[in-house]
Design an enzyme around this catalytic site. Structure first.
Site, short mmCIF file in Angstrom:
data_model
loop_
_atom_site.label_atom_id
_atom_site.label_comp_id
_atom_site.label_asym_id
_atom_site.label_seq_id
_atom_site.Cartn_x
_atom_site.Cartn_y
_atom_site.Cartn_z
NE ARG A 148 22.99 2.32 -56.14
CZ ARG A 148 22.26 3.46 -56.08
NH1 ARG A 148 22.16 4.14 -54.93
NH2 ARG A 148 21.67 3.92 -57.16
NE ARG A 284 24.22 5.40 -48.08
CZ ARG A 284 24.96 5.79 -49.11
NH1 ARG A 284 26.25 5.51 -49.13
NH2 ARG A 284 24.43 6.48 -50.11
CG HIS A 313 24.52 10.29 -50.23
ND1 HIS A 313 23.76 11.43 -50.14
CD2 HIS A 313 24.13 9.66 -51.36
CE1 HIS A 313 22.93 11.48 -51.17
NE2 HIS A 313 23.13 10.42 -51.92
CD GLU A 340 26.10 6.86 -53.44
OE1 GLU A 340 25.79 7.13 -52.28
OE2 GLU A 340 25.26 6.80 -54.36
C1 CS2 Z 1 20.70 7.63 -53.39
C2 CS2 Z 1 20.74 9.02 -53.92
O1 CS2 Z 1 22.98 7.52 -53.98
C3 CS2 Z 1 22.11 7.10 -53.20
O2 CS2 Z 1 22.34 6.30 -52.28
O3 CS2 Z 1 19.95 7.45 -52.23
O4 CS2 Z 1 20.90 8.92 -55.29
C4 CS2 Z 1 19.52 9.88 -53.63
O5 CS2 Z 1 18.39 9.31 -54.24
C5 CS2 Z 1 19.77 11.27 -54.17
O6 CS2 Z 1 20.95 11.78 -53.59
C6 CS2 Z 1 18.60 12.19 -53.85
O7 CS2 Z 1 18.88 13.49 -54.30
MG MG Z 2 20.76 5.98 -51.00
#
Ligand code: CS2
Ligand code: MG
Length: 403
Positions: A148, A284, A313, A340
């Site tokens: 990313r 996600r 996520h 991720e």
């Molecule tokens: C973000 C996160 O990783 C991501 O895709 O959107 O870092 C998000 O900002 C955090 O989880 C918020 O706590």
């Molecule tokens: Mg995000």
């Protein structure tokens, strides 16, 4: 039979706050669930301690579905991030217990491995385009197949995803929200330049992703998607706020750039229309925020019908307990896309010993029974909870915007 004997919430802050639920059965099995909602850790702790655990004690731990339905349908004020994270923690802990009772890794209980490993993406970020490209090269050298890209925006003091620590990212940086400043006009030209430089530096044999973080209008998101098409992004994420699922149709009409959304969703109802109308390419949702393993399976099965793949996520504020459970889900789920993987601090990893490991751009959950993540409670107690809030975002004229 395995009656639930006890359940309690463990708050700890090894570098950042985590809310963890530990369930124990009468025959001595224990299970862990992540209940962390960044900036709202105490709210979920209270929902569990004050409103769920009293009704959980004495129930049959193996009746995961009935317990899920009891706490979902039985909550008159249903859905929402706090309720669904609390339900997720119970669900995850019970799946952990059931897999331990069966003497197998959780992925085996779900249906076995559908792949040899779980492709993950890391976060390359920098204050300038050159710094970001240098970071992306470093991730490539670490073996990542997907990276990313987030870079600073000239003229803005800060922006989402650009952090001091390069392997993990903690945006909850103060007890009360810090105020960030945003300009879409300044931001929009930077991303195509970033992707052009990244393709020039890294070539085409690597997946490149970007998180817009809810900050564009639908037509601005369509513009960005079109501008990025020559560089073939794996996805752009959260291009526009998804309360209005219909707004993704406008983006879809203008660009073939793949779209990913859902880290802030907490039930299938938040994404049903996006999936059924094929307005997105990756969903996600996560184990901790979307009702646990049980509900994630429902979302994934719906997504599978429409060619939508998972892309959960996995930020630093999702604990190793969530990551461990997610990897078992990812290894099993037929319509897997990518996971991720923002790493955790060494102190977090010490508090949450785990079986998962990284190799050649993949994570693997390991072969430990259950989800393979434990908690060192004595060490956890050495890191007391510390108030921390996510930032807020304003436009340059002071108008409130999305963070
Ligand atoms: C973000 C996160 O990783 C991501 O895709 O959107 O870092 C998000 O900002 C955090 O989880 C918020 O706590
Ligand atoms: Mg995000």
């Amino acid at each position: 039979m395995a009656r639930i004997k006890s359940a309690r919430v463990i708050l700890t802050c090894p570098g950042r706050n985590f809310t963890t639920l530990k369930i124990e059965t009468e025959d001595g099995l224990t299970g862990l669930g992540d209940a962390t909602v960044n900036g709202r850790e105490l709210a979920v702790a209270s929902y569990l301690t004050d409103h769920m655990i009293p009704a959980l004690i004495g129930r049959e731990a193996h009746q995961i579905e009935d317990i899920w339905q009891y706490f979902y349908r039985g909550a008159y004020w249903r859905r929402g991030p706090i309720t669904m994270a609390a339900i997720a923690a119970v669900d995850t802990a019970l799946w952990d217990i059931k897999a331990k009772a069966a003497g197998m890794p959780l992925y085996q209980l779900l249906g076995g491995a559908s792949r040899t490993g779980v492709m993950v993406y890391g976060h390359a970020n920098g204050g300038t385009l050159d710094e970001t490209i240098a970071e992306a090269r470093r991730y490539r050298e670490m073996g990542y197949k997907a990276i990313r890209l987030q870079t600073g925006v000239p003229g803005l003091a800060s922006t989402y995803g650009v952090s001091g620590d390069k392997l993990f990212y903690e945006p909850a940086d103060a007890a009360l929200p810090t105020e960030n400043v945003w300009s879409t006009v300044k931001y929009l030209p930077t991303v195509p330049r970033l992707f052009e430089a990244a393709r020039e530096a890294l070539g085409w044999d690597v997946h490149l992703l970007h998180d817009v973080h809810h900050r564009l209008t639908p037509i601005e998101a369509a513009r960005l998607g079109k501008d990025l098409e020559p560089y073939r992004p794996f996805w752009i994420e959260d291009p526009t706020p998804a309360e209005n699922q219909e707004s993704f149709r406008l983006i879809r009409q203008h660009t073939t750039t793949p779209l990913a959304v859902g880290e802030v969703f907490n039930t299938v109802w938040d994404c049903k229309d996006l999936i059924q109308n094929q307005l997105i390419d990756y969903i996600r949702t996560t184990v901790v925020h979307a009702g646990g393993i049980s509900h994630m399976r429902r979302i994934a099965h719906l997504a599978e019908l429409y060619g939508v793949r998972t892309g959960s996520h996995g930020a630093t504020d999702l604990s190793p307990v969530c990551m461990g459970a997610a990897l078992h889900f990812d290894l099993w789920v037929p319509n897997f896309g990518v996971q991720e993987y923002m790493r955790h601090t060494a102190e977090t990893d010490a508090v949450f010993p785990h079986a998962y490991s990284f190799k050649d751009g993949d994570l693997h959950p390991g072969e430990a029974v259950g989800h393979g993540v434990e908690i060192d409670e004595a060490l956890a107690a050495q890191f007391p909870y510390r108030p921390a809030s996510l930032p807020v975002n304003r436009l340059e004229d002071g108008t409130m915007h999305n963070w």
